[in-house]
Write a protein that holds these residues in place. Structure first.
Motif, PDB file in Angstrom:
ATOM      1  N   GLU A 200       0.827  -1.208   0.000  1.00 39.18           N
ATOM      2  CA  GLU A 200       0.000   0.000   0.000  1.00 39.18           C
ATOM      3  C   GLU A 200       0.863   1.261   0.000  1.00 39.18           C
ATOM      4  N   ARG A 201       1.965   1.231   0.724  1.00 38.48           N
ATOM      5  CA  ARG A 201       2.850   2.401   0.765  1.00 38.48           C
ATOM      6  C   ARG A 201       3.558   2.604  -0.571  1.00 38.48           C
ATOM      7  N   ILE A 202       3.931   1.526  -1.228  1.00 35.68           N
ATOM      8  CA  ILE A 202       4.492   1.657  -2.578  1.00 35.68           C
ATOM      9  C   ILE A 202       3.468   2.304  -3.503  1.00 35.68           C
ATOM     10  N   GLU A 203       2.240   1.819  -3.423  1.00 40.87           N
ATOM     11  CA  GLU A 203       1.181   2.349  -4.278  1.00 40.87           C
ATOM     12  C   GLU A 203       0.929   3.823  -3.986  1.00 40.87           C
ATOM     13  N   TRP A 204       0.934   4.194  -2.704  1.00 38.58           N
ATOM     14  CA  TRP A 204       0.682   5.592  -2.333  1.00 38.58           C
ATOM     15  C   TRP A 204       1.713   6.521  -2.963  1.00 38.58           C
ATOM     16  N   VAL A 205       2.996   6.139  -2.881  1.00 43.84           N
ATOM     17  CA  VAL A 205       4.043   6.991  -3.453  1.00 43.84           C
ATOM     18  C   VAL A 205       3.894   7.090  -4.962  1.00 43.84           C
ATOM     19  N   THR A 206       3.775   5.945  -5.619  1.00 44.05           N
ATOM     20  CA  THR A 206       3.736   5.972  -7.084  1.00 44.05           C
ATOM     21  C   THR A 206       2.488   6.675  -7.606  1.00 44.05           C
ATOM     22  N   GLU A 207       1.377   6.581  -6.870  1.00 44.82           N
ATOM     23  CA  GLU A 207       0.166   7.265  -7.315  1.00 44.82           C
ATOM     24  C   GLU A 207       0.221   8.770  -7.071  1.00 44.82           C
ATOM     25  N   ASN A 208       1.058   9.200  -6.130  1.00 45.87           N
ATOM     26  CA  ASN A 208       1.143  10.617  -5.798  1.00 45.87           C
ATOM     27  C   ASN A 208       2.303  11.333  -6.475  1.00 45.87           C
ATOM     28  N   VAL A 209       2.963  10.641  -7.383  1.00 50.82           N
ATOM     29  CA  VAL A 209       3.980  11.279  -8.221  1.00 50.82           C
ATOM     30  C   VAL A 209       3.409  11.320  -9.633  1.00 50.82           C
ATOM     31  N   PRO A 210       2.900  12.467 -10.055  1.00 52.78           N
ATOM     32  CA  PRO A 210       2.184  12.535 -11.336  1.00 52.78           C
ATOM     33  C   PRO A 210       3.032  12.067 -12.516  1.00 52.78           C
ATOM     34  N   ALA A 211       2.447  11.217 -13.318  1.00 43.76           N
ATOM     35  CA  ALA A 211       3.026  10.779 -14.592  1.00 43.76           C
ATOM     36  C   ALA A 211       4.386  10.110 -14.435  1.00 43.76           C
ATOM     37  N   ALA A 212       4.690   9.607 -13.243  1.00 47.21           N
ATOM     38  CA  ALA A 212       6.008   8.980 -13.036  1.00 47.21           C
ATOM     39  C   ALA A 212       5.913   7.475 -13.201  1.00 47.21           C
ATOM     40  N   GLU A 213       6.822   6.930 -13.971  1.00 47.12           N
ATOM     41  CA  GLU A 213       7.018   5.486 -13.981  1.00 47.12           C
ATOM     42  C   GLU A 213       8.504   5.242 -13.825  1.00 47.12           C
ATOM     43  N   PHE A 214       8.889   4.762 -12.664  1.00 48.32           N
ATOM     44  CA  PHE A 214      10.292   4.577 -12.355  1.00 48.32           C
ATOM     45  C   PHE A 214      10.808   3.294 -12.987  1.00 48.32           C
ATOM     46  N   GLU A 215      12.049   3.340 -13.446  1.00 42.81           N
ATOM     47  CA  GLU A 215      12.661   2.121 -13.985  1.00 42.81           C
ATOM     48  C   GLU A 215      12.758   1.056 -12.903  1.00 42.81           C
ATOM     49  N   THR A 216      13.195   1.473 -11.713  1.00 46.50           N
ATOM     50  CA  THR A 216      13.339   0.540 -10.595  1.00 46.50           C
ATOM     51  C   THR A 216      12.805   1.191  -9.337  1.00 46.50           C
ATOM     52  N   VAL A 217      12.012   0.438  -8.583  1.00 49.85           N
ATOM     53  CA  VAL A 217      11.513   0.879  -7.288  1.00 49.85           C
ATOM     54  C   VAL A 217      12.087  -0.064  -6.232  1.00 49.85           C
ATOM     55  N   TYR A 218      12.980   0.459  -5.397  1.00 50.71           N
ATOM     56  CA  TYR A 218      13.563  -0.320  -4.315  1.00 50.71           C
ATOM     57  C   TYR A 218      12.717  -0.106  -3.058  1.00 50.71           C
ATOM     58  N   ALA A 219      12.211  -1.169  -2.485  1.00 51.04           N
ATOM     59  CA  ALA A 219      11.481  -1.098  -1.222  1.00 51.04           C
ATOM     60  C   ALA A 219      12.412  -1.567  -0.111  1.00 51.04           C
ATOM     61  N   THR A 220      12.549  -0.744   0.915  1.00 50.47           N
ATOM     62  CA  THR A 220      13.563  -1.015   1.914  1.00 50.47           C
ATOM     63  C   THR A 220      13.121  -0.488   3.274  1.00 50.47           C
ATOM     64  N   THR A 221      13.883  -0.825   4.313  1.00 45.61           N
ATOM     65  CA  THR A 221      13.700  -0.122   5.582  1.00 45.61           C
ATOM     66  C   THR A 221      14.252   1.290   5.415  1.00 45.61           C
ATOM     67  N   ASN A 222      13.782   2.205   6.248  1.00 53.07           N
ATOM     68  CA  ASN A 222      14.259   3.582   6.094  1.00 53.07           C
ATOM     69  C   ASN A 222      15.663   3.767   6.630  1.00 53.07           C
ATOM     70  N   THR A 223      16.061   2.984   7.625  1.00 49.55           N
ATOM     71  CA  THR A 223      17.385   3.113   8.236  1.00 49.55           C
ATOM     72  C   THR A 223      18.090   1.758   8.215  1.00 49.55           C
ATOM     73  N   GLU A 224      19.310   1.768   8.736  1.00 50.11           N
ATOM     74  CA  GLU A 224      20.005   0.508   8.963  1.00 50.11           C
ATOM     75  C   GLU A 224      19.180  -0.370   9.912  1.00 50.11           C
ATOM     76  N   LEU A 225      19.521  -1.643   9.978  1.00 50.85           N
ATOM     77  CA  LEU A 225      18.716  -2.604  10.745  1.00 50.85           C
ATOM     78  C   LEU A 225      19.287  -2.958  12.110  1.00 50.85           C
ATOM     79  N   PHE A 226      20.493  -2.468  12.450  1.00 55.10           N
ATOM     80  CA  PHE A 226      21.145  -2.959  13.663  1.00 55.10           C
ATOM     81  C   PHE A 226      20.416  -2.542  14.936  1.00 55.10           C
ATOM     82  N   TYR A 227      19.487  -1.582  14.818  1.00 55.30           N
ATOM     83  CA  TYR A 227      18.717  -1.151  15.989  1.00 55.30           C
ATOM     84  C   TYR A 227      17.748  -2.229  16.478  1.00 55.30           C
TER      85      TYR A 227
END
Length: 340
Positions: free
Chosen positions: A283-310
């Motif tokens: 859903e969050r991927i969809e929200w971003v891509t739908e709210n960027v007008p006329a954008a189709e990205f070559e690659t969409v990387y889905a990741t954590t926002n920070t490092e994981l060691f926390y």
């Protein structure tokens, strides 16, 4: 149609058994002399832990596999803290949280070291990761921000030296699909006028050292508008945005100034133990891509926002699985739209 890629910024938590074993082994080292057998035991423990975190990622179904950066006791400061031309000093708070690192004071020329390449060579020796390897390095601006310069003389010269050092390290890497360059300091301590352009130039030089796709991951907020605009001048493949901490300002930057052909979305919280499920990630991927007008990205990387060691190990593993599931759902939805 966009390619959806599940990955992470790396810097994983140590497996619990490895914390215990390494703590015991390091506790038996002499301050001024490390026994060869103990060093071998320590290296063996890290090898075993590296194989385990690689298996975490493969089991979760991630599209890119990092080495884990398990030796990075000083987090992003690690490449300097192990360098011969650097003195490690007092304990410093790591950004604005309860983690700490040893202050690296650069007292001599930053010549080639090879520490990062050695870990990636160990990853390359493992089975099943050849087509999915992802390298991780601290960004030149963040690394210079975490360190103290007692050799180069001013911030610009120091930043240039850090960039040159990282460039040499990256050129020694084995082949990788992707390189994540972690630049939280661009957000938390943004460069002033003049230095913002030099920071972009430094990132550009680092990116030019590899044939891999280069993602500059920023986090703990949104970039200032001018810093974001300068970052887009660097010859990189994607900018990473922290949609956990500040989704509105990051979306504004993208829509106001554009972004690269690829994009990395920090969608799962790398510091919070609440685990997002795969549907939430999709859903969050969809929200971003739908709210960027006329954008189709070559690659969409889905990741954590920070490092994981926390995170505790079980929570980190659960977030890996959610990222992979979310990307699979987002890809399936995209296929349905194309075929509709």
């Amino acid at each position: 149609m966009s390619e959806f890629v599940a990955t992470t910024p790396g810097v994983f938590p140590l497996p619990d058994w490895a914390k215990d074993r390494l703590g015991s082994l390091k506790g038996h080292q002499k301050e001024d002399l490390i026994d060869g057998e103990e060093t071998g035991d320590i290296a063996g423990a890290y090898d075993e832990a590296r194989a385990e975190v690689t298996d975490w990622q493969a089991t979760a179904g991630l599209d890119r596999v990092v080495e884990g950066q398990l030796r990075w006791d000083d987090m992003l400061a690690h490449p300097l803290c192990v360098h011969d031309a650097v003195e490690t000093r007092g304990i410093v708070r790591y950004y604005d949280n309860n983690n700490f690192y040893r202050e690296p004071a650069v007292t001599g020329e930053l010549t080639f070291d090879g520490d990062l390449a050695d870990d990636l060579d160990a990853l390359a020796a493992l089975d099943g990761v050849a087509e999915a390897r992802q390298a991780v390095v601290p960004g030149p601006y963040s690394l210079s921000d975490l360190a103290t310069d007692e050799f180069y003389g001013d911030r610009s010269a120091f930043l240039d030296a850090i960039a040159e050092f990282l460039t040499g390290e990256i050129r020694a890497f084995p082949d990788c699909e992707t390189l994540f360059v972690l630049e939280p300091s661009l957000v938390t301590n943004p460069p002033e006028d003049g230095l913002d352009e030099r920071a972009s130039d430094a990132i550009d030089r680092v990116a030019g050292a590899t044939d891999a796709d280069v993602v500059v991951q920023t986090y703990w907020g949104a970039l200032e508008e001018k810093v974001h605009a300068h970052l887009l001048d660097a010859d990189i493949d994607a900018v990473g945005y922290d949609f956990v901490t500040n989704h509105e300002e990051n979306l504004y930057n993208i829509n106001e100034y554009g972004t690269k052909a690829g994009i990395a979305l920090g969608l799962a919280d790398g510091q919070n133990t609440n685990v997002e499920d795969g549907e939430t990630i999709a859903e969050r991927i969809e929200w971003v891509t739908e709210n960027v007008p006329a954008a189709e990205f070559e690659t969409v990387y889905a990741t954590t926002n920070t490092e994981l060691f926390y995170l505790p190990v079980n929570k980190a593993k659960a977030k890996l699985a959610s990222l992979a599931e979310g990307v699979a759902l987002a890809g399936a939805d995209a296929d349905e739209e194309v075929n509709a």
